[in-house]
Design a protein around this motif. Structure first.
Motif, PDB file in Angstrom:
ATOM      1  N   LEU A   9     113.966  34.881 -57.178  1.00 24.82           N
ATOM      2  CA  LEU A   9     114.456  36.061 -57.415  1.00 24.82           C
ATOM      3  C   LEU A   9     116.131  36.073 -57.762  1.00 24.82           C
ATOM      4  O   LEU A   9     116.672  36.729 -58.704  1.00 24.82           O
TER       5      LEU A   9
ATOM      6  N   LEU B 104     105.646  41.627 -53.676  1.00 23.84           N
ATOM      7  CA  LEU B 104     107.069  41.993 -54.209  1.00 23.84           C
ATOM      8  C   LEU B 104     107.640  43.256 -53.056  1.00 23.84           C
ATOM      9  O   LEU B 104     108.618  43.317 -52.834  1.00 23.84           O
TER      10      LEU B 104
ATOM     11  N   ALA C 134     113.065  41.762 -58.467  1.00 24.92           N
ATOM     12  CA  ALA C 134     112.020  42.298 -57.935  1.00 24.92           C
ATOM     13  C   ALA C 134     111.423  43.469 -58.467  1.00 24.92           C
ATOM     14  O   ALA C 134     110.234  43.558 -58.905  1.00 24.92           O
TER      15      ALA C 134
ATOM     16  N   GLU D 146     110.807  43.223 -50.836  1.00 28.53           N
ATOM     17  CA  GLU D 146     111.806  44.469 -50.934  1.00 28.53           C
ATOM     18  C   GLU D 146     112.109  44.978 -49.646  1.00 28.53           C
ATOM     19  O   GLU D 146     112.986  45.535 -49.182  1.00 28.53           O
TER      20      GLU D 146
END
Length: 143
Positions: A87, A114, A131, A118
């Motif tokens: 990332l 993902l 992301a 997050e």
């Protein structure tokens, strides 16, 4: 070839020929097909975690992503760990890395990983954008 040699070969090729040279791509695919798959994966994935000048990042990641996306998926790896590691310097225009994750683990599993990252990580603005973009490349309508 070992992973460091794979990394160096891909970086030099991208810097010299760019990401879209068909002859060079075919040559690299042929050469990498004769190498241990774990070394190929590690060398190609390293392109997504190694710091590089911004102007070199896109062609390098594009080429490594194209090679990953066409490689046999025979290496076991931790999806969340790999996504998290990529990332910080992921180039948003490179669709092949998230597509590779989706091909190996399934699109929904990659999207779920993902979303998980997050939700639990304190992502900076760059990482959050990466992301979201990966989710978008995977076809997540909520991205």
């Amino acid at each position: 070839m070992k992973r460091d040699e794979v990394l160096t070969t891909v970086l030099q090729s991208a810097d010299r020929f760019g990401a879209d040279n068909p002859q060079q791509f075919a040559f690299l695919r042929s050469r990498l097909s004769r190498c241990p798959s774990d070394e190929v994966f590690a060398g190609l994935f390293a392109v997504f975690v190694e710091r590089a000048p911004k102007e070199l990042r896109s062609p390098r990641q594009e080429l490594a992503g194209r090679l990953l996306d066409t490689a046999e998926a025979t290496v076991a790896f931790d999806l969340v760990e790999c996504i998290r590691a990529s990332l910080p310097i992921y180039d948003l225009s490179v669709e092949q890395l998230p597509r590779y994750f989706g091909r190996v683990f399934g699109k929904q599993a990659a999207i779920n990983a993902l979303v998980f990252i997050e939700s639990i990580d304190d992502l900076n603005e760059t990482e959050a954008a990466a992301a979201r973009t990966m989710r978008w490349w995977l076809g997540d309508p909520l991205a």
